[in-house]
Design a protein around this motif. Structure first.
Motif, mmCIF file in Angstrom:
data_model
loop_
_atom_site.group_PDB
_atom_site.id
_atom_site.type_symbol
_atom_site.label_atom_id
_atom_site.label_comp_id
_atom_site.label_asym_id
_atom_site.label_seq_id
_atom_site.Cartn_x
_atom_site.Cartn_y
_atom_site.Cartn_z
ATOM 1 N N ILE A 1 0.854 -1.185 0.000
ATOM 2 C CA ILE A 1 0.000 0.000 0.000
ATOM 3 C C ILE A 1 0.890 1.235 0.000
ATOM 4 N N LYS A 2 0.767 2.045 -1.025
ATOM 5 C CA LYS A 2 1.643 3.217 -1.176
ATOM 6 C C LYS A 2 1.096 4.461 -0.464
ATOM 7 N N ASP A 3 -0.210 4.534 -0.294
ATOM 8 C CA ASP A 3 -0.817 5.685 0.365
ATOM 9 C C ASP A 3 -0.600 5.546 1.872
ATOM 10 N N GLU A 4 0.290 6.379 2.421
ATOM 11 C CA GLU A 4 0.656 6.283 3.836
ATOM 12 C C GLU A 4 -0.531 6.541 4.769
ATOM 13 N N THR A 5 -1.474 7.373 4.346
ATOM 14 C CA THR A 5 -2.653 7.641 5.170
ATOM 15 C C THR A 5 -3.507 6.381 5.285
ATOM 16 N N VAL A 6 -3.732 5.731 4.163
ATOM 17 C CA VAL A 6 -4.508 4.483 4.161
ATOM 18 C C VAL A 6 -3.788 3.421 4.991
ATOM 19 N N LYS A 7 -2.473 3.299 4.775
ATOM 20 C CA LYS A 7 -1.695 2.308 5.514
ATOM 21 C C LYS A 7 -1.799 2.564 7.021
ATOM 22 N N SER A 8 -1.686 3.803 7.423
ATOM 23 C CA SER A 8 -1.762 4.160 8.838
ATOM 24 C C SER A 8 -3.137 3.825 9.414
ATOM 25 N N ARG A 9 -4.196 4.057 8.647
ATOM 26 C CA ARG A 9 -5.550 3.752 9.115
ATOM 27 C C ARG A 9 -5.738 2.249 9.293
ATOM 28 N N ILE A 10 -5.154 1.463 8.390
ATOM 29 C CA ILE A 10 -5.259 0.005 8.496
ATOM 30 C C ILE A 10 -4.523 -0.474 9.740
#
Length: 120
Positions: free
Chosen positions: A95-104
């Motif tokens: 996952i390249k989107d750090e915001t999405v990764k952080s939410r997961i």
């Protein structure tokens, strides 16, 4: 050909590195190595020396036993090529989107009650 235990230890390195949100370059810098060396460790093509393994335990604050978990009592033939935890780590790493990764990661922490240590 890489020894199955070296491949397993490399997978465990990638797993903990990704869970702790370190890049290969971050780990390489702490060990004064190139990121390519970390790549070789992670795929098991280069064996990790005991002294280097000790340094990794210090960086990630895990016991040396962490890197050998899942070896099924030391039977090399039973080393699984695809353990579910590694698949999850690989997917998260993709996952390249750090915001999405952080939410997961936050969701996983909330659901499991386990805090994932962050880099920094």
């Amino acid at each position: 050909m890489a020894h199955p235990v070296d491949v397993h230890v490399g997978r465990k390195l990638k797993e903990i590195r990704t869970l702790r949100r370190y890049s290969q370059t971050d780990v390489a810098n702490k060990l004064k190595l190139s990121f390519q060396q970390i790549q070789k460790y992670e795929i098991g093509s280069n064996r990790i020396a005991a002294s280097r393994l000790f340094e990794l335990t210090q960086i990630f604050e895990v016991s040396p036993a962490y890197f050998f978990e899942g070896l099924n009592g030391g039977s090399y033939d039973d080393v699984s090529p695809c353990i579910p935890q590694s698949a999850i780590v690989t997917a998260l790493d993709a996952i390249k989107d750090e915001t999405v990764k952080s939410r997961i990661v936050t969701f996983i922490e909330d659901a499991s009650g386990v805090r994932v240590a962050q880099q920094g």
